[in-house]
Write a protein that holds these residues in place. Sequence first.
Motif, PDB file in Angstrom:
ATOM      1  N   LEU A 184      26.632  70.095  64.330  1.00 56.02           N
ATOM      2  CA  LEU A 184      27.657  69.983  65.385  1.00 56.02           C
ATOM      3  C   LEU A 184      28.161  68.548  65.536  1.00 56.02           C
ATOM      4  CD1 LEU A 184      26.173  72.396  68.103  1.00 56.02           C
ATOM      5  CD2 LEU A 184      28.257  72.761  66.752  1.00 56.02           C
ATOM      6  N   THR A 185      27.266  67.554  65.411  1.00 56.83           N
ATOM      7  CA  THR A 185      27.743  66.164  65.501  1.00 56.83           C
ATOM      8  C   THR A 185      28.521  65.789  64.236  1.00 56.83           C
ATOM      9  OG1 THR A 185      25.636  65.275  64.677  1.00 56.83           O
ATOM     10  CG2 THR A 185      25.928  65.332  67.057  1.00 56.83           C
ATOM     11  N   GLU A 186      28.040  66.230  63.077  1.00 58.18           N
ATOM     12  CA  GLU A 186      28.733  65.906  61.827  1.00 58.18           C
ATOM     13  C   GLU A 186      30.134  66.521  61.781  1.00 58.18           C
ATOM     14  OE1 GLU A 186      28.529  64.270  58.971  1.00 58.18           O
ATOM     15  OE2 GLU A 186      26.668  63.189  59.312  1.00 58.18           O
ATOM     16  N   SER A 187      30.298  67.682  62.439  1.00 61.66           N
ATOM     17  CA  SER A 187      31.607  68.345  62.416  1.00 61.66           C
ATOM     18  C   SER A 187      32.530  67.790  63.494  1.00 61.66           C
ATOM     19  CB  SER A 187      31.430  69.848  62.622  1.00 61.66           C
ATOM     20  OG  SER A 187      30.951  70.077  63.937  1.00 61.66           O
ATOM     21  N   GLY A 188      31.993  66.939  64.372  1.00 57.96           N
ATOM     22  CA  GLY A 188      32.823  66.355  65.427  1.00 57.96           C
ATOM     23  C   GLY A 188      32.912  67.218  66.678  1.00 57.96           C
ATOM     24  N   LEU A 189      32.215  68.366  66.705  1.00 56.54           N
ATOM     25  CA  LEU A 189      32.252  69.200  67.911  1.00 56.54           C
ATOM     26  C   LEU A 189      31.457  68.562  69.053  1.00 56.54           C
ATOM     27  CD1 LEU A 189      31.981  72.815  66.423  1.00 56.54           C
ATOM     28  CD2 LEU A 189      33.909  71.868  67.700  1.00 56.54           C
ATOM     29  N   PHE A 225      31.904  51.526  55.422  1.00 50.12           N
ATOM     30  CA  PHE A 225      31.951  51.724  53.971  1.00 50.12           C
ATOM     31  C   PHE A 225      32.789  50.637  53.334  1.00 50.12           C
ATOM     32  CE2 PHE A 225      35.330  54.327  55.844  1.00 50.12           C
ATOM     33  CZ  PHE A 225      36.443  53.912  55.140  1.00 50.12           C
ATOM     34  N   GLU A 226      32.465  50.348  52.063  1.00 51.85           N
ATOM     35  CA  GLU A 226      33.241  49.398  51.272  1.00 51.85           C
ATOM     36  C   GLU A 226      33.516  50.033  49.930  1.00 51.85           C
ATOM     37  OE1 GLU A 226      31.950  45.263  50.633  1.00 51.85           O
ATOM     38  OE2 GLU A 226      31.245  45.363  52.724  1.00 51.85           O
ATOM     39  N   ILE A 227      34.721  49.820  49.427  1.00 49.17           N
ATOM     40  CA  ILE A 227      35.120  50.438  48.167  1.00 49.17           C
ATOM     41  C   ILE A 227      35.298  49.345  47.116  1.00 49.17           C
ATOM     42  CG2 ILE A 227      36.926  51.789  47.024  1.00 49.17           C
ATOM     43  CD1 ILE A 227      37.472  52.936  49.949  1.00 49.17           C
ATOM     44  N   GLU A 228      34.709  49.564  45.938  1.00 45.29           N
ATOM     45  CA  GLU A 228      34.834  48.581  44.854  1.00 45.29           C
ATOM     46  C   GLU A 228      35.325  49.302  43.597  1.00 45.29           C
ATOM     47  OE1 GLU A 228      31.394  45.831  44.140  1.00 45.29           O
ATOM     48  OE2 GLU A 228      31.574  46.661  42.110  1.00 45.29           O
ATOM     49  N   ARG A 229      36.406  48.799  43.031  1.00 40.50           N
ATOM     50  CA  ARG A 229      36.941  49.390  41.784  1.00 40.50           C
ATOM     51  C   ARG A 229      36.663  48.456  40.622  1.00 40.50           C
ATOM     52  NH1 ARG A 229      41.638  52.780  41.997  1.00 40.50           N
ATOM     53  NH2 ARG A 229      42.012  53.547  44.106  1.00 40.50           N
ATOM     54  N   ASN A 230      36.346  49.035  39.457  1.00 38.03           N
ATOM     55  CA  ASN A 230      36.295  48.172  38.273  1.00 38.03           C
ATOM     56  C   ASN A 230      36.681  48.941  37.018  1.00 38.03           C
ATOM     57  OD1 ASN A 230      33.946  49.626  38.305  1.00 38.03           O
ATOM     58  ND2 ASN A 230      32.645  47.915  38.758  1.00 38.03           N
ATOM     59  N   TYR A 232      21.117  66.770  51.911  1.00 34.73           N
ATOM     60  CA  TYR A 232      21.829  65.857  51.002  1.00 34.73           C
ATOM     61  C   TYR A 232      22.877  65.052  51.759  1.00 34.73           C
ATOM     62  CZ  TYR A 232      19.883  68.226  46.878  1.00 34.73           C
ATOM     63  OH  TYR A 232      19.050  68.737  45.915  1.00 34.73           O
ATOM     64  N   LEU A 233      23.108  63.836  51.339  1.00 35.01           N
ATOM     65  CA  LEU A 233      24.045  62.874  51.918  1.00 35.01           C
ATOM     66  C   LEU A 233      23.578  62.435  53.301  1.00 35.01           C
ATOM     67  CD1 LEU A 233      26.601  61.289  51.153  1.00 35.01           C
ATOM     68  CD2 LEU A 233      27.937  63.058  52.307  1.00 35.01           C
ATOM     69  N   ARG A 234      23.704  63.303  54.307  1.00 35.48           N
ATOM     70  CA  ARG A 234      23.113  63.074  55.641  1.00 35.48           C
ATOM     71  C   ARG A 234      22.778  64.455  56.188  1.00 35.48           C
ATOM     72  NH1 ARG A 234      27.968  60.582  55.450  1.00 35.48           N
ATOM     73  NH2 ARG A 234      28.863  62.361  56.531  1.00 35.48           N
ATOM     74  N   SER A 235      21.799  64.560  57.086  1.00 36.95           N
ATOM     75  CA  SER A 235      21.437  65.867  57.637  1.00 36.95           C
ATOM     76  C   SER A 235      22.675  66.517  58.269  1.00 36.95           C
ATOM     77  CB  SER A 235      20.358  65.719  58.706  1.00 36.95           C
ATOM     78  OG  SER A 235      19.207  65.168  58.133  1.00 36.95           O
ATOM     79  N   GLY A 236      22.998  67.699  57.821  1.00 37.33           N
ATOM     80  CA  GLY A 236      24.112  68.455  58.403  1.00 37.33           C
ATOM     81  C   GLY A 236      25.474  68.105  57.828  1.00 37.33           C
ATOM     82  N   ALA A 237      25.558  67.066  56.987  1.00 35.58           N
ATOM     83  CA  ALA A 237      26.871  66.592  56.524  1.00 35.58           C
ATOM     84  C   ALA A 237      27.576  67.619  55.632  1.00 35.58           C
ATOM     85  CB  ALA A 237      26.725  65.276  55.765  1.00 35.58           C
ATOM     86  N   MET A 238      26.839  68.204  54.716  1.00 33.84           N
ATOM     87  CA  MET A 238      27.475  69.162  53.801  1.00 33.84           C
ATOM     88  C   MET A 238      27.820  70.446  54.546  1.00 33.84           C
ATOM     89  SD  MET A 238      27.164  67.156  51.292  1.00 33.84           S
ATOM     90  CE  MET A 238      27.798  68.061  49.911  1.00 33.84           C
ATOM     91  N   ALA A 239      26.889  70.924  55.364  1.00 35.32           N
ATOM     92  CA  ALA A 239      27.121  72.175  56.111  1.00 35.32           C
ATOM     93  C   ALA A 239      28.339  72.061  57.013  1.00 35.32           C
ATOM     94  CB  ALA A 239      25.883  72.531  56.932  1.00 35.32           C
ATOM     95  N   LYS A 294      36.168  61.303  55.713  1.00 35.34           N
ATOM     96  CA  LYS A 294      35.947  62.745  55.910  1.00 35.34           C
ATOM     97  C   LYS A 294      34.569  63.221  55.481  1.00 35.34           C
ATOM     98  CE  LYS A 294      40.635  64.448  56.061  1.00 35.34           C
ATOM     99  NZ  LYS A 294      41.786  64.784  55.215  1.00 35.34           N
ATOM    100  N   LEU A 295      33.899  62.490  54.585  1.00 30.85           N
ATOM    101  CA  LEU A 295      32.603  62.992  54.124  1.00 30.85           C
ATOM    102  C   LEU A 295      31.583  61.906  53.763  1.00 30.85           C
ATOM    103  CD1 LEU A 295      30.770  65.377  53.252  1.00 30.85           C
ATOM    104  CD2 LEU A 295      31.786  65.222  50.992  1.00 30.85           C
ATOM    105  N   LEU A 296      32.011  60.927  52.948  1.00 30.20           N
ATOM    106  CA  LEU A 296      31.005  60.041  52.342  1.00 30.20           C
ATOM    107  C   LEU A 296      30.287  59.168  53.364  1.00 30.20           C
ATOM    108  CD1 LEU A 296      32.912  59.004  49.086  1.00 30.20           C
ATOM    109  CD2 LEU A 296      31.364  60.925  49.448  1.00 30.20           C
ATOM    110  N   ALA A 297      30.987  58.781  54.432  1.00 34.58           N
ATOM    111  CA  ALA A 297      30.348  57.978  55.484  1.00 34.58           C
ATOM    112  C   ALA A 297      30.504  58.696  56.827  1.00 34.58           C
ATOM    113  CB  ALA A 297      31.000  56.608  55.560  1.00 34.58           C
ATOM    114  N   ASN A 298      29.550  58.495  57.717  1.00 35.11           N
ATOM    115  CA  ASN A 298      29.692  58.967  59.091  1.00 35.11           C
ATOM    116  C   ASN A 298      30.089  57.743  59.915  1.00 35.11           C
ATOM    117  OD1 ASN A 298      29.381  59.658  61.754  1.00 35.11           O
ATOM    118  ND2 ASN A 298      27.537  60.877  61.424  1.00 35.11           N
TER     119      ASN A 298
END
Lengths: 94, 220
Positions: free
Chosen positions: B93-98, A89-94, B57-64, A79-83
């Motif tokens: 618009l791409t980050e939101s999936g529209l 993405f890879e998740i690592e727990r320790n 931050y994170l990626r362009s448009g990601a937070m917005a 939903k956010l951390l990766a596009n």
Amino acid sequence: MGAVIFAKHKQVCGAIDSMKIKVFVTLKNGVLDPQGKAIHHALEGLGFRGINDVRAGRLIELDTDENISDENVQDMCRKLLANTVIEDFEIERN
Amino acid sequence: MKAAVIQFPGSNCDRDMKVALEHIMGADTIVHWHGDADLPEDIEFIAIPGGFSYGDYLRSGAMAARSPVMKAIIKAANRGVPTLGVCNGFQILTESGLLPGALMRNASQNFICRDVQLRVNNDTMFTKCYADGETISIPVAHHDGNYFADEATIKTLEDNNRIAFRYFEDVNGSQDDIAGITNENGNILGMMPHPERAIDVKHGGIDGQKLFHALIKKLA
């Protein structure tokens, strides 16, 4: 006073009820990585040899409750951390 | 006609967009702060302006794309409200999936800020006032304008005439020289070049005007 002691105890025994999760976000294979290419070029410019390819990514550290589930972290990634159009993405727990 | 320009922390083309909507479209334009989740129901046109929302931050448009107002924008856009995203707006618009695909770092790694030549496909509600294949000059100003989508997505965009603008040359590494695309229903346009910066002779060109003219005709 009790709260202070508890806080100190928590700090010492932090590993008991908190957890560090590392999320590695990288570009998918086949997606061109201009940043990696520039780093590769710069390393060679510094005289380093034997590098075949460079891919640049991102590390995100989460300090979480211990009981947080894998599914929950995967959900955060999607939903956010990766596009996921361009990134894995890879998740690592320790 | 009522229009809204959405303002995020770090937007910097919101004022220019408002001027374009007021002066070229003649729209009654409000600037809507992103933190307000309630977008007025009577809004007939939504513009997501350029800038550096959340400092990229994170990626362009990601937070917005995850900010409170986006749920209302997605609802309105899916209801058919014409929606335009320019530059950072396209990224949002791409980050939101529209819109499909993603906008990556320019292949050259450089921030590119200059006028570029575009070839117009006039088969969209946003571009119908241009001649088909018309060449226009519009400024770009971006670091992350390198459009990427998988092969199947690119083919769908091509087959359905959804590539509204193409660069004449390889500007930023975009697949298929894509500068702007629409969604499946045709009511959402995302583009990297800035039409709102080409609406007055003092800007050095007026090639952006016809895009805003087209929307008057659509909404009238």
